[in-house]
Design an enzyme around this catalytic site. Structure first.
Site, short mmCIF file in Angstrom:
data_model
loop_
_atom_site.label_atom_id
_atom_site.label_comp_id
_atom_site.label_asym_id
_atom_site.label_seq_id
_atom_site.Cartn_x
_atom_site.Cartn_y
_atom_site.Cartn_z
N GLY A 1 0.82 -1.12 0.07
CA GLY A 1 0.07 -0.10 -0.11
C GLY A 1 0.89 1.33 -0.12
O GLY A 1 1.90 1.20 -0.57
N SER A 2 0.50 2.16 0.67
CA SER A 2 1.03 3.60 0.86
C SER A 2 2.49 3.73 1.10
O SER A 2 3.23 4.58 0.59
CB SER A 2 0.15 4.69 1.38
OG SER A 2 -1.01 4.92 0.81
N THR A 3 2.90 2.88 1.85
CA THR A 3 4.34 2.81 2.05
C THR A 3 5.35 2.64 0.92
O THR A 3 6.36 3.33 0.77
CB THR A 3 4.71 1.94 3.32
OG1 THR A 3 4.30 0.58 2.75
CG2 THR A 3 4.15 2.41 4.39
N PHE A 4 4.71 2.08 -0.04
CA PHE A 4 5.39 1.74 -1.48
C PHE A 4 5.53 3.24 -2.12
O PHE A 4 6.09 3.09 -3.04
CB PHE A 4 4.66 0.61 -2.03
CG PHE A 4 5.22 0.18 -3.46
CD1 PHE A 4 6.34 -0.86 -3.39
CD2 PHE A 4 5.21 0.79 -4.52
CE1 PHE A 4 6.73 -1.31 -4.63
CE2 PHE A 4 5.93 0.36 -5.80
CZ PHE A 4 6.54 -0.79 -5.68
N LYS A 5 4.72 4.12 -1.86
CA LYS A 5 4.95 5.15 -2.69
C LYS A 5 6.14 5.78 -2.66
O LYS A 5 6.55 6.84 -3.34
CB LYS A 5 3.74 6.24 -2.22
CG LYS A 5 2.57 5.71 -2.39
CD LYS A 5 1.30 6.54 -1.97
CE LYS A 5 -0.33 6.23 -2.06
NZ LYS A 5 -1.15 6.95 -1.38
#
Length: 232
Positions: A88-92
């Protein structure tokens, strides 16, 4: 196998104070979020040394559950290296780093978020369904805006996106000195459509271990140098 030799030392990289802090943080998360499980790690980006590592639920080392081998196996794994998940968002962090490196965006670049993007005829929502409106890159990053990261992934294209994912060590083992490490899952590049690439941009349609994500982020803050994480 290396035979034992009198006088040799075996030293963990674990820092006892950081380990205590992490243990307390995970206990708090388990309680507040009513989570089934939690995993955490602190890594020295410059050396690759793992300073703390823990998974919950766990067991008291003075009371090992030897009468339940399933529980013993499940709770004694190094889950940060063995278990894969959709980040999820940590991958951004990885997506924006790749786009900046390629010169495909800059801090003043602007993005408009109406709450969704339509890609390949499929409507993909931002987590904020009413939208974030107009925002620059830093604002979009702070807002964790899915629309921005879909745009960045599509600008990179499949070849460049996968090139950076490989450089960040995704889809392959980090080389940690612990057993059972998983490689994670990346979709075969030839099968990736724009709708898949857009989702990958904000951490969906890709699976990795917590260790892989942390190692990739460490390479970013360490000037691009990747250090294999280690415990010994």
């Amino acid at each position: 196998y290396v035979a034992g030799e009198a006088g040799k030392d075996l030293t963990l990289t674990i820092d006892s104070k950081m380990q205590l802090i992490l243990e307390q943080a995970l206990e708090k998360i388990m309680l507040e979020q009513k989570a089934k499980a939690a995993t955490g790690m602190i890594l020295n980006a410059k050396s690759g040394e793992i300073l703390s590592l823990s998974s919950k639920p766990s067991f008291d080392l003075n009371e090992v559950p030897r009468d339940d081998l399933t529980a013993l196996f499940e709770q004694s794994k190094v889950k940060a290296a063995t278990d894969i998940y959709e980040p999820g968002s940590t991958f951004k962090i990885l997506t924006v780093a790749a786009a900046l490196e390629e010169g495909l965006t800059n801090l003043n670049d602007r993005f408009y978020c109406p709450g969704f993007r339509v890609i390949d005829g499929i409507r993909i929502k931002c987590w904020r369904t009413i939208g974030h409106g107009s925002q620059n890159l830093m604002e979009a990053f702070a807002n964790s805006c899915n629309c921005c990261f879909m745009d960045l992934a599509l600008r990179l294209g499949v070849d460049k996106f996968y090139s950076y994912m490989n450089k960040f060590g995704l889809g392959q083992k980090t080389g940690i000195d612990a057993t059972g490490e998983a490689s994670g899952i990346l979709m075969a590049k030839k099968l990736v459509k724009n709708v898949d690439l857009a989702r990958m941009g904000f951490g969906h349609a890709v699976a990795l271990t917590p260790l892989q994500l942390l190692s990739g982020v460490s390479a970013i803050v360490n000037g691009g140098t990747f250090n294999s994480p280690h415990l010994l």
